[in-house]
Design a protein around this motif. Structure first.
Motif, PDB file in Angstrom:
ATOM      1  N   ASN A 352       0.856  -1.191   0.000  1.00 31.92           N
ATOM      2  CA  ASN A 352       0.000   0.000   0.000  1.00 31.92           C
ATOM      3  C   ASN A 352       0.891   1.239   0.000  1.00 31.92           C
ATOM      4  O   ASN A 352       1.901   1.297   0.704  1.00 31.92           O
ATOM      5  N   HIS A 353       0.503   2.247  -0.789  1.00 33.42           N
ATOM      6  CA  HIS A 353       1.328   3.458  -0.914  1.00 33.42           C
ATOM      7  C   HIS A 353       0.615   4.735  -0.497  1.00 33.42           C
ATOM      8  O   HIS A 353       1.120   5.819  -0.774  1.00 33.42           O
ATOM      9  N   THR A 354      -0.545   4.641   0.116  1.00 31.31           N
ATOM     10  CA  THR A 354      -1.243   5.895   0.404  1.00 31.31           C
ATOM     11  C   THR A 354      -2.034   5.828   1.701  1.00 31.31           C
ATOM     12  O   THR A 354      -2.559   4.776   2.072  1.00 31.31           O
ATOM     13  N   LEU A 355      -2.114   6.974   2.360  1.00 32.41           N
ATOM     14  CA  LEU A 355      -2.987   7.132   3.526  1.00 32.41           C
ATOM     15  C   LEU A 355      -4.185   8.011   3.183  1.00 32.41           C
ATOM     16  O   LEU A 355      -5.028   8.261   4.037  1.00 32.41           O
ATOM     17  N   ASN A 429       1.870  -4.763   3.208  1.00 31.04           N
ATOM     18  CA  ASN A 429       2.860  -3.900   3.861  1.00 31.04           C
ATOM     19  C   ASN A 429       2.700  -2.434   3.506  1.00 31.04           C
ATOM     20  O   ASN A 429       2.250  -2.081   2.417  1.00 31.04           O
ATOM     21  N   GLY A 430       3.063  -1.600   4.463  1.00 33.13           N
ATOM     22  CA  GLY A 430       3.240  -0.178   4.222  1.00 33.13           C
ATOM     23  C   GLY A 430       4.695   0.083   3.880  1.00 33.13           C
ATOM     24  O   GLY A 430       5.522  -0.834   3.867  1.00 33.13           O
ATOM     25  N   VAL A 431       5.042   1.370   3.632  1.00 36.78           N
ATOM     26  CA  VAL A 431       6.365   1.680   3.082  1.00 36.78           C
ATOM     27  C   VAL A 431       7.214   2.578   3.986  1.00 36.78           C
ATOM     28  O   VAL A 431       8.230   3.116   3.571  1.00 36.78           O
ATOM     29  N   ALA A 432       6.778   2.755   5.224  1.00 38.83           N
ATOM     30  CA  ALA A 432       7.576   3.413   6.264  1.00 38.83           C
ATOM     31  C   ALA A 432       6.958   2.985   7.587  1.00 38.83           C
ATOM     32  O   ALA A 432       5.773   2.622   7.640  1.00 38.83           O
ATOM     33  N   ALA A 433       7.747   3.019   8.645  1.00 39.63           N
ATOM     34  CA  ALA A 433       7.250   2.531   9.941  1.00 39.63           C
ATOM     35  C   ALA A 433       5.979   3.262  10.353  1.00 39.63           C
ATOM     36  O   ALA A 433       4.985   2.640  10.761  1.00 39.63           O
ATOM     37  N   LEU A 434       5.980   4.607  10.234  1.00 41.21           N
ATOM     38  CA  LEU A 434       4.793   5.385  10.601  1.00 41.21           C
ATOM     39  C   LEU A 434       3.620   5.034   9.698  1.00 41.21           C
ATOM     40  O   LEU A 434       2.497   4.834  10.163  1.00 41.21           O
ATOM     41  N   LYS A 647       0.278  12.203   6.064  1.00 38.36           N
ATOM     42  CA  LYS A 647      -0.200  12.181   4.673  1.00 38.36           C
ATOM     43  C   LYS A 647       0.782  11.532   3.706  1.00 38.36           C
ATOM     44  O   LYS A 647       0.375  10.902   2.749  1.00 38.36           O
ATOM     45  N   GLU A 648       2.082  11.684   3.919  1.00 35.34           N
ATOM     46  CA  GLU A 648       3.078  11.103   3.020  1.00 35.34           C
ATOM     47  C   GLU A 648       3.353   9.671   3.459  1.00 35.34           C
ATOM     48  O   GLU A 648       3.743   9.451   4.607  1.00 35.34           O
ATOM     49  N   ALA A 649       3.152   8.714   2.567  1.00 39.08           N
ATOM     50  CA  ALA A 649       3.382   7.319   2.953  1.00 39.08           C
ATOM     51  C   ALA A 649       4.829   7.114   3.383  1.00 39.08           C
ATOM     52  O   ALA A 649       5.108   6.580   4.453  1.00 39.08           O
ATOM     53  N   SER A 650       5.758   7.554   2.554  1.00 40.15           N
ATOM     54  CA  SER A 650       7.169   7.382   2.891  1.00 40.15           C
ATOM     55  C   SER A 650       7.987   8.542   2.341  1.00 40.15           C
ATOM     56  O   SER A 650       8.610   9.290   3.081  1.00 40.15           O
ATOM     57  N   GLY A 651       7.951   8.682   1.025  1.00 48.41           N
ATOM     58  CA  GLY A 651       8.877   9.581   0.356  1.00 48.41           C
ATOM     59  C   GLY A 651      10.145   8.809   0.043  1.00 48.41           C
ATOM     60  O   GLY A 651      10.543   7.900   0.787  1.00 48.41           O
ATOM     61  N   THR A 652      10.773   9.140  -1.081  1.00 47.07           N
ATOM     62  CA  THR A 652      12.103   8.601  -1.371  1.00 47.07           C
ATOM     63  C   THR A 652      13.075   9.727  -1.728  1.00 47.07           C
ATOM     64  O   THR A 652      14.277   9.571  -1.578  1.00 47.07           O
ATOM     65  N   GLY A 653      12.540  10.873  -2.171  1.00 45.29           N
ATOM     66  CA  GLY A 653      13.396  12.035  -2.390  1.00 45.29           C
ATOM     67  C   GLY A 653      14.118  12.410  -1.104  1.00 45.29           C
ATOM     68  O   GLY A 653      15.301  12.768  -1.113  1.00 45.29           O
ATOM     69  N   ASN A 654      13.414  12.307   0.033  1.00 40.86           N
ATOM     70  CA  ASN A 654      14.035  12.620   1.318  1.00 40.86           C
ATOM     71  C   ASN A 654      15.288  11.776   1.544  1.00 40.86           C
ATOM     72  O   ASN A 654      16.292  12.242   2.096  1.00 40.86           O
ATOM     73  N   MET A 655      15.252  10.511   1.101  1.00 41.96           N
ATOM     74  CA  MET A 655      16.399   9.607   1.263  1.00 41.96           C
ATOM     75  C   MET A 655      17.538   9.988   0.320  1.00 41.96           C
ATOM     76  O   MET A 655      18.712   9.953   0.701  1.00 41.96           O
ATOM     77  N   LYS A 656      17.202  10.355  -0.910  1.00 47.58           N
ATOM     78  CA  LYS A 656      18.230  10.728  -1.894  1.00 47.58           C
ATOM     79  C   LYS A 656      18.991  11.968  -1.418  1.00 47.58           C
ATOM     80  O   LYS A 656      20.221  12.042  -1.535  1.00 47.58           O
ATOM     81  N   PHE A 657      18.263  12.948  -0.889  1.00 44.12           N
ATOM     82  CA  PHE A 657      18.916  14.144  -0.364  1.00 44.12           C
ATOM     83  C   PHE A 657      19.834  13.805   0.808  1.00 44.12           C
ATOM     84  O   PHE A 657      20.975  14.268   0.881  1.00 44.12           O
TER      85      PHE A 657
END
Length: 814
Positions: A352-355, A429-434, A647-657
């Motif tokens: 799942n990718h959305t809340l 599964n979700g895509v981040a702990a929160l 609201k944000e499921a995970s984000g991946t840009g945050n990881m790249k930065f």
């Protein structure tokens, strides 16, 4: 792999594949010849990987995704094969520069953003970890639109990524499957006298495979990305042609090929919904038929399907696969319902990718019945058996049962695709702990209470090959010189950088790399926009899809606030900043497109005002994609991850930065929570309401305008926008945006404004101490190893899919 052999191969391809003498060859010709040369060097790895699957009793991961945002292939393949220096030398001897040839590659825009980019990272990691995998998706003829900015507005331009061909793919006309639509169903008795159901469609299309090799980093494993293209079953109707109806003769071909013509649109109009459902069923049906063919090719019984294939649904787009596998097993292979259902549930996993409840896919019943009548019957049967089991074993009341049902009966009846995915998968599964915790408490709460054992978390990750080694070669070289190159596949080794944060000489080198990256980005922005940025300033960056919940408008309110402070006192000492934005808005997303216009309008005023432009500049990078992202992530000083909490499921840009040493200003949302835990709260700029606080505020009755009345800086910023100050006196252009914020503010921009501004003031204070900022930057990179897609994929393989490493041996051709 030597430079002379590569040079010879390029010349051979120019002659025999492209048909051009070197003297007449363009840069595009040389690029294609080089791409084919590199593909040749992947080919044996590719064949041996397929052979290993066929010869050994192995399980393969099948990643079903409507989007694969792969980015350019050439640079990535050179890195993974380890032949960049040899290629650079070979093309130089031919009078070419490798960087110019790299720039010739059209980026395949086969995704909208994070979901498709995640799928691409996972394919890279699967090959690097030597796990056999097939990626299945759609070969859109036109990908996501190219974005141009005209007078500050987004304009959508057709993405013709295939206009010059695609040297990386190999068409497989022998791998085709028929996919049916429409019609009706009927009962019949089979030869054994058993009553069965037959689907009598009124239309069929043919799906043809196009395969792209996905090479792992410095290993022999080369997996396959298989994309399906729709064709007419018969391209030309001679009967129609003979009666003089030429257009009728090609009509079926035109209609059929529409299915994969364009990346699915924003699903607002009915035609968009229809096309999207057609696309999703088309690629899922082709993919499942392909897996069954592979099973048969190995002489394996149908019952072994879940032992041979682990099928992951990347969000709800492929969730029709649950009903389609049941149809293939029950109708085509004549298994009992019970056996088919056991196989189906053991086969599928659902990510799942959305809340956002409104983002959970549903289909109107009439549309679904019209296009997929047999699947509707199957879904009704799944639902009836599921709800009967719920009533029997859990004694749930009618309200509870209604919430669990695969059919939403509130108003127009709709099929809930997330519910179908949950019921038909053994792992969710979700895509981040929160995100995973919030799923259990909100949109999938009823399913969690039913099957807690099915739920797990798999925090997203990004590939360090593309987003560090390839995108940031200078930083990669510095890290490798300092701690060795093991970090490229074992990012936990980045921790070895920690002690060097206290080394002044190392910090200086780190700063010089960042400065060089910033200069490179500044040059690119000047070329693209005409806006000049000073690389000695802080580069404050927010690049991602434009969406209200991601709150680009909160960021621009900070810019306006600083603008107002400088207008009041031009001598005010503030840390000079370049605010860099980028991202596309969905074509039909009215407010998001207004936000883009506002960013550009504020930029126009700020950049041309001598009172402020010595300390502030604003740039919007048009057409944000993987390619320019590779320039942007390494150049950022500050990463804006400011979505409303929850609201944000995970984000991946945050990881790249973070991996590239940017410091984050962010809310406790998505993977920000885990990034802050890893890098240390002292190395992260936190602001904003928590998820619980946002819920409480909204339940109490949120009055956004009260925040304007209570904060003079916010009031002044809103007044300026509303007055037409940034729109040449036009008070109407931003009225919808201002009204939206002042009257409803659904994502609590005003509620978080004061804390955000205070946090940004803290950022400015820390920036004034370059040694401390650099120390924090190094620690961000050193502690971000968790956010590699290798770690995420290892967890999927070991904990959900049971797909083991299989080293591929290259046999001696002699």
């Amino acid at each position: 792999m030597s430079a002379p052999e590569i040079k010879k191969s390029i010349l051979d391809h120019l002659t025999y594949s492209i048909g051009r003498p070197p003297s007449l060859a363009s840069k595009q010709d040389y690029y294609k010849a080089l791409a084919l040369t590199v593909r040749d060097r992947l080919q044996q790895h590719w064949v041996e990987t397929v052979q290993a699957y066929l010869e050994q009793d192995l399980k393969v991961a099948c990643y079903l995704s409507a989007e694969f945002l792969m980015g350019p292939h050439l640079g990535n393949n050179l890195l993974n094969l380890g032949i960049e220096n040899e290629v650079r030398q070979a093309v130089k001897e031919m009078g070419c520069e490798l960087d110019e040839l790299l720039a010739e590659e059209e980026e395949p825009g086969l995704g909208n953003g994070g979901l498709g980019r995640l799928a691409a990272c996972y394919m890279d990691s699967l090959a690097t970890l030597e796990r056999l995998a097939l990626g299945y998706g759609i070969r859109y003829e036109f990908g996501i639109f190219d974005q141009e900015i005209r007078d500050g507005w987004q304009c959508e331009i057709t993405d013709k990524w295939l206009r010059s061909g695609n040297p990386w793919e190999i068409a497989k006309p022998e791998i085709t499957y028929y996919v049916n639509f429409g019609g009706h169903t009927e009962y019949y008795r089979d030869e054994a006298g058993a009553e069965r159901i037959r689907w009598v469609p009124d239309r069929a299309v043919k799906g043809m495979a196009y395969d792209t090799p996905i090479q792992g980093y410095r290993v022999n494993t080369c997996n396959t990305l298989r994309l399906w293209s729709a064709e007419a079953c018969e391209s030309f109707d001679f009967q129609a042609f003979n009666t003089g109806d030429y257009y009728g003769a090609v009509d079926d071909k035109v209609i059929s090929e529409t299915i994969t013509k364009v990346l699915y649109p924003n699903d607002e109009p009915e035609i968009g919904k229809r096309l999207r459902l057609l696309q999703q069923y088309f690629f899922v049906s082709c993919s499942l038929q392909d897996m069954l063919r592979l099973l048969d090719a190995q002489g394996q019984p149908t019952q072994r399907f879940p032992e041979k294939f682990a099928v992951q649904l990347n969000d709800t787009h492929p969730s029709i696969g649950v009903a389609e596998l049941m149809r293939l097993l029950v109708d085509e292979r004549r298994l009992s319902w019970e056996d088919a259902w056991d196989i189906t549930v053991l086969t599928f996993g659902y990510t799942n990718h959305t809340l956002l409840p409104e983002a959970l896919e549903t289909w109107p019943l009439p549309l679904f019945r019209e296009l997929l009548p047999r699947h509707l019957e199957i879904i009704y049967e799944i639902n009836a058996r599921f709800l009967a089991s719920v009533r029997e074993t859990h004694h749930q009341d009618d309200e509870h049962v209604k919430r669990l049902s695969l059919i939403d009966e509130n108003g127009e009846k709709r099929i809930r695709m997330a519910h179908l995915a949950c019921v038909g998968s053994h792992a969710i599964n979700g895509v981040a702990a929160l995100h995973s915790e919030l799923l259990k408490r909100s949109v999938l709460k009823d399913f969690y209470e039913l099957w807690p054992e099915r739920f797990n978390n798999k925090t997203n990750g990004v590939t360090p090959r593309r987003f560090m080694a390839l995108a940031n070669p200078k930083l990669s070289e510095l890290i490798t010189r300092t701690i060795g190159d093991g970090w490229i596949t074992h990012t936990e080794e980045l921790r070895m950088l920690e002690p060097f944060s206290e080394d002044a000489a190392f910090r200086k080198e780190w700063r010089l790399v960042k400065q060089s990256n910033k200069q490179q980005l500044a040059d690119y922005i000047l070329k693209q926009t005409g806006i000049e940025l000073d690389p000695s300033w802080m580069f404050d960056v927010q690049v991602k899809r434009i969406h209200e919940y991601k709150r680009q408008h909160l960021n621009i309110l900070h810019v306006i606030t600083l603008y107002n402070r400088l207008k009041r006192d031009p001598k005010l000492a503030i840390a000079p900043r370049a605010f860099i934005f980028g991202g596309k808005a969905a074509p039909g997303y009215f407010i998001a497109k207004r936000i883009i216009k506002l960013i550009n309008a504020v930029g126009e005023v700020v950049n041309n005002d001598p009172d402020v432009n010595k300390k502030l500049r604003v740039a919007f990078v048009p057409n944000f994609n993987v390619q320019n992202g590779q320039l942007i992530y390494p150049a950022a000083d500050l990463s804006e991850q400011i979505s409303m909490a929850g609201k944000e499921a995970s984000g991946t840009g945050n990881m790249k930065f973070t991996l590239n040493g940017a410091l984050t200003i962010g809310t406790l949302d998505g993977a920000n929570v885990e990034i802050r835990d890893e890098v240390g709260e002292e190395n992260f700029f936190l602001f904003g309401l928590t998820t619980e606080e946002t819920l409480r505020l909204q339940q109490q009755g949120y009055r956004p305008y009260a925040y304007v009345e209570g904060n003079s800086e916010l009031a002044e910023a809103i007044r300026l926008i509303a007055s037409g100050h940034f729109s040449h006196g036009d008070t109407e252009v931003f009225r919808p945006l201002v009204d939206n914020l002042c009257q409803s503010d659904p994502f609590l921009v005003f509620a978080d404004y004061a804390d955000y501004i205070a946090c940004q003031d803290k950022v400015a204070g820390v920036w004034k101490d370059p040694e401390n900022w650099t120390r924090m930057s190094i620690l961000n990179t050193a502690r971000a190893g968790k956010f590699s897609s290798d770690r995420a994929i290892r967890e999927y393989c070991d904990e959900i899919w049971d797909v083991r490493p299989v080293p591929i041996m290259i046999k001696d051709k002699t």
